[in-house]
Design an enzyme around this catalytic site. Structure first.
Site, mmCIF file in Angstrom:
data_model
loop_
_atom_site.group_PDB
_atom_site.id
_atom_site.type_symbol
_atom_site.label_atom_id
_atom_site.label_comp_id
_atom_site.label_asym_id
_atom_site.label_seq_id
_atom_site.Cartn_x
_atom_site.Cartn_y
_atom_site.Cartn_z
ATOM 1 N N GLY A 227 3.542 12.412 5.061
ATOM 2 C CA GLY A 227 3.297 11.294 5.973
ATOM 3 C C GLY A 227 1.900 11.410 6.542
ATOM 4 O O GLY A 227 0.928 10.963 5.930
ATOM 5 N N SER A 228 1.779 12.089 7.684
ATOM 6 C CA SER A 228 0.448 12.285 8.281
ATOM 7 C C SER A 228 -0.460 13.074 7.352
ATOM 8 O O SER A 228 -1.654 12.813 7.256
ATOM 9 C CB SER A 228 0.582 13.018 9.617
ATOM 10 O OG SER A 228 1.101 12.135 10.582
ATOM 11 N N GLU B 294 5.128 9.450 1.397
ATOM 12 C CA GLU B 294 6.272 9.987 0.636
ATOM 13 C C GLU B 294 7.190 10.730 1.586
ATOM 14 O O GLU B 294 6.788 11.074 2.710
ATOM 15 C CB GLU B 294 5.760 10.948 -0.443
ATOM 16 C CG GLU B 294 4.908 10.249 -1.473
ATOM 17 C CD GLU B 294 4.476 11.189 -2.598
ATOM 18 O OE1 GLU B 294 4.922 12.363 -2.613
ATOM 19 O OE2 GLU B 294 3.694 10.728 -3.438
ATOM 20 N N ARG C 134 -6.458 -0.220 9.998
ATOM 21 C CA ARG C 134 -6.254 0.208 11.399
ATOM 22 C C ARG C 134 -6.827 -0.831 12.368
ATOM 23 O O ARG C 134 -6.403 -0.908 13.508
ATOM 24 C CB ARG C 134 -6.874 1.602 11.619
ATOM 25 C CG ARG C 134 -5.996 2.693 11.016
ATOM 26 C CD ARG C 134 -6.587 4.084 11.014
ATOM 27 N NE ARG C 134 -5.676 4.991 10.312
ATOM 28 C CZ ARG C 134 -6.027 6.127 9.724
ATOM 29 N NH1 ARG C 134 -7.274 6.534 9.765
ATOM 30 N NH2 ARG C 134 -5.127 6.860 9.109
ATOM 31 N N GLU D 113 0.177 2.949 10.009
ATOM 32 C CA GLU D 113 -1.253 3.044 9.602
ATOM 33 C C GLU D 113 -1.876 4.326 10.140
ATOM 34 O O GLU D 113 -3.064 4.362 10.497
ATOM 35 C CB GLU D 113 -2.079 1.834 10.069
ATOM 36 C CG GLU D 113 -1.575 0.460 9.694
ATOM 37 C CD GLU D 113 -1.303 0.239 8.224
ATOM 38 O OE1 GLU D 113 -1.133 1.222 7.492
ATOM 39 O OE2 GLU D 113 -1.224 -0.922 7.813
ATOM 40 N N PHE E 231 0.888 -1.170 0.000
ATOM 41 C CA PHE E 231 0.000 0.000 0.000
ATOM 42 C C PHE E 231 0.926 1.220 0.000
ATOM 43 O O PHE E 231 1.559 1.514 1.018
ATOM 44 C CB PHE E 231 -0.861 -0.073 1.265
ATOM 45 C CG PHE E 231 -1.740 1.109 1.527
ATOM 46 C CD1 PHE E 231 -2.817 1.398 0.707
ATOM 47 C CD2 PHE E 231 -1.505 1.934 2.618
ATOM 48 C CE1 PHE E 231 -3.653 2.474 0.974
ATOM 49 C CE2 PHE E 231 -2.333 3.018 2.895
ATOM 50 C CZ PHE E 231 -3.411 3.287 2.065
ATOM 51 N N ALA E 232 1.034 1.886 -1.142
ATOM 52 C CA ALA E 232 2.087 2.899 -1.305
ATOM 53 C C ALA E 232 1.506 4.302 -1.309
ATOM 54 O O ALA E 232 1.180 4.870 -2.357
ATOM 55 C CB ALA E 232 2.872 2.626 -2.582
HETATM 56 N N1 COS Z 1 -13.933 6.894 3.858
HETATM 57 C C1 COS Z 1 -14.328 7.590 2.789
HETATM 58 N N2 COS Z 1 -14.005 8.878 2.598
HETATM 59 C C2 COS Z 1 -13.241 9.494 3.523
HETATM 60 C C3 COS Z 1 -12.789 8.804 4.659
HETATM 61 C C4 COS Z 1 -13.169 7.458 4.827
HETATM 62 N N3 COS Z 1 -12.780 6.726 5.891
HETATM 63 N N4 COS Z 1 -12.053 9.660 5.406
HETATM 64 C C5 COS Z 1 -12.053 10.833 4.754
HETATM 65 N N5 COS Z 1 -12.760 10.726 3.612
HETATM 66 C C6 COS Z 1 -13.042 11.765 2.636
HETATM 67 C C7 COS Z 1 -13.810 12.918 3.282
HETATM 68 O O1 COS Z 1 -15.205 12.670 3.271
HETATM 69 C C8 COS Z 1 -13.448 14.076 2.381
HETATM 70 O O2 COS Z 1 -14.206 14.019 1.179
HETATM 71 P P1 COS Z 1 -15.024 15.324 0.673
HETATM 72 O O3 COS Z 1 -13.972 16.364 0.436
HETATM 73 O O4 COS Z 1 -15.689 14.841 -0.576
HETATM 74 O O5 COS Z 1 -15.950 15.693 1.773
HETATM 75 C C9 COS Z 1 -12.012 13.761 1.978
HETATM 76 O O6 COS Z 1 -11.828 12.351 2.164
HETATM 77 C C10 COS Z 1 -11.003 14.534 2.797
HETATM 78 O O7 COS Z 1 -11.142 14.141 4.162
HETATM 79 P P2 COS Z 1 -10.642 15.092 5.338
HETATM 80 O O8 COS Z 1 -11.279 16.449 5.178
HETATM 81 O O9 COS Z 1 -10.869 14.377 6.623
HETATM 82 O O10 COS Z 1 -9.086 15.233 5.011
HETATM 83 P P3 COS Z 1 -7.948 15.933 5.888
HETATM 84 O O11 COS Z 1 -6.895 16.279 4.932
HETATM 85 O O12 COS Z 1 -8.516 16.998 6.773
HETATM 86 O O13 COS Z 1 -7.477 14.807 6.918
HETATM 87 C C11 COS Z 1 -6.263 12.807 7.456
HETATM 88 C C12 COS Z 1 -7.080 13.589 6.446
HETATM 89 C C13 COS Z 1 -5.296 13.604 8.303
HETATM 90 C C14 COS Z 1 -7.224 12.062 8.374
HETATM 91 C C15 COS Z 1 -5.536 11.861 6.491
HETATM 92 O O14 COS Z 1 -4.600 12.608 5.744
HETATM 93 C C16 COS Z 1 -4.832 10.733 7.169
HETATM 94 O O15 COS Z 1 -5.470 9.720 7.506
HETATM 95 N N6 COS Z 1 -3.506 10.842 7.341
HETATM 96 C C17 COS Z 1 -2.722 9.775 7.849
HETATM 97 C C18 COS Z 1 -2.222 8.986 6.711
HETATM 98 C C19 COS Z 1 -1.765 7.645 7.155
HETATM 99 O O16 COS Z 1 -2.454 6.955 7.892
HETATM 100 N N7 COS Z 1 -0.602 7.256 6.680
HETATM 101 C C20 COS Z 1 -0.085 5.981 6.963
HETATM 102 C C21 COS Z 1 -0.016 5.288 5.653
HETATM 103 S S1 COS Z 1 0.280 3.615 5.729
HETATM 104 S S2 COS Z 1 1.681 3.293 7.036
#
Ligand code: COS
Length: 382
Positions: free
Chosen positions: A133-134, A129, A245, A365, A125-126
């Protein structure tokens, strides 16, 4: 109606996974942790595949075991109790974005890469970058359409199985100015020309799993490798993380915490007088706290897995469970290490290893800060 009894099928999978994990994985775990881990444990991965314990969630018609999320969590807890890193590698083959967003044609074409009975490949799952990250939406890998192909460029890092996957789900942007709505998901076979894999990370825990970098320079893939629609990549990534998660962090955390508790009990029974031990509360009260944490984390994992299987919105519970189970795993492992003292640094009672493994659960994750962000937003939204 709430029932905690497993179905006969679930109990069978749990027992099968426990037997395999204790007989085949547990004896290798300490060595895999101590080695330079250059050799990936392919023999073990192939054995897991032969037993139906590698592609857990993949439908049976494509060569997987067709398990739901809850049954997969039962299996993963068992594998993680033997070695969390091996369990983690398994989870990546089970709920890749191909499961979540792939068309039947794509599933038929790509699952043979990971489900081949003799030479199963690994999935990856890529998303992450060097500068994203977050803030996953800041990813800067690019994709552009040229005729009936997409051309991908960019670099990905901290990618599990990144140095050797047979199939990558790559997230890249088609249009930087569109922000999150430009992010798009693609299926990229590991042998694609232009894809170069870097060395894996020599990391503190989960040393039986590989984490690496890879770069894409004008990697050309057929347009049919587009996953979902253009611009849907961010949603697909979030949906995938919602499941990972639970299975990759929650269930792995429960297995890890259980192992830490079991090893601590074993140590106390091996070293304390059997009649005096029950009244030595400085030694036994921590066990009660450790077991309570295992039980509570398991309940959260089962509930969220049930929600995912029954299509109940699970974003908030997924965030809550991720940080609760991983915090619990670290707390339990640290308590176990304190109880076992210097013995906890040995292969017989490997609490020190479990502490190192547990710390990573709080980071991957999505860090636990991100999990709290996702959960608290869900709570506020009602
Ligand atoms: N299922 C479906 N859609 C989702 C969703 C989910 N679980 N979570 C968010 N979305 C959608 C939202 O509905 C939104 O769509 P709309 O713009 O159409 O309303 C869009 O995605 C953006 O969501 P959000 O506003 O929550 O984005 P943010 O940038 O504010 O926050 C976070 C996103 C920080 C939560 C996200 O970047 C994240 O999870 N970061 C961590 C990444 C991660 O886990 N990396 C590890 C990778 S693997 S080791």
């Amino acid at each position: 109606m709430i029932a905690f009894e497993l179905t006969p099928e679930q109990a069978r999978w749990q027992e099968k996974a426990r037997d395999f994990a204790q007989e085949r994985i547990a004896p290798l775990s300490w060595g895999l942790d101590r080695s330079s881990h250059e050799e990936f444990p392919w023999a073990l991965i192939r054995e897991l595949n032969r037993e139906g314990l590698l592609n857990l969630g993949v439908p049976t018609e494509y060569g997987g075991s067709g398990l739901d999320v809850l049954t997969s969590c039962l299996v993963i807890e068992e594998l993680a109790a033997a070695d969390p890193g091996i369990a983690f590698t398994v989870t990546l083959n089970s709920y890749v974005p191909l499961m979540i967003a792939g068309t039947p044609e794509q599933q038929e074409k790509f699952f043979p890469l990971t489900c081949d009975k003799e030479t199963p490949g690994l999935a990856s799952f890529a998303l992450t970058e060097p500068n994203a990250g977050s803030d996953a939406g800041a990813a800067s890998a690019t994709a552009r359409r040229e005729g009936d192909q997409y051309v991908l460029n960019g670099e990905k890092c901290f990618i599990s199985n990144g140095d050797q996957a047979a199939l990558y789900a790559v997230f890249a942007t088609l249009d930087r100015s569109a922000g999150l709505k430009g992010m798009t998901a693609f299926l990229v076979p590991g042998d694609s020309p232009g894809l170069s894999r870097g060395k894996f990370e020599d990391k503190m825990g989960f040393r039986s799993s590989h984490t690496g970098v890879f770069a894409m320079q004008d990697v050309r893939i057929p347009a049919s490798n587009l996953l979902g629609k253009e611009g849907q990549g961010f949603k697909i990534a979030m949906q995938t993380l919602e499941v990972l998660r639970i299975i990759s962090c929650g269930a792995v955390g429960v297995g890890l915490a259980r192992a830490a508790t079991e090893k601590s009990v074993e140590f106390l029974k091996d070293h304390c007088h059997p009649k005096k031990l029950p009244n030595q509360q400085a030694l036994t009260f921590p066990l009660a706290d450790m077991q309570a944490a295992v039980e509570a984390a398991r309940l959260m994992v089962w509930k969220t897995a049930w929600m995912l299987d029954n299509k109940v919105p699970a974003g908030t519970m997924s965030g809550l469970t991720k940080f609760f189970a991983s915090d619990a795993a670290l707390e339990v492992a640290q308590r176990g290490l304190q109880l076992t003292g210097p013995h906890g640094r040995t292969g017989r009672y490997p609490l020190e290893k479990l502490v190192r493994d547990a710390k990573l659960l709080q980071i991957y994750e999505g860090t636990n800060q991100i999990s709290r962000l996702v959960a608290s937003r869900g709570i506020l939204a009602g």
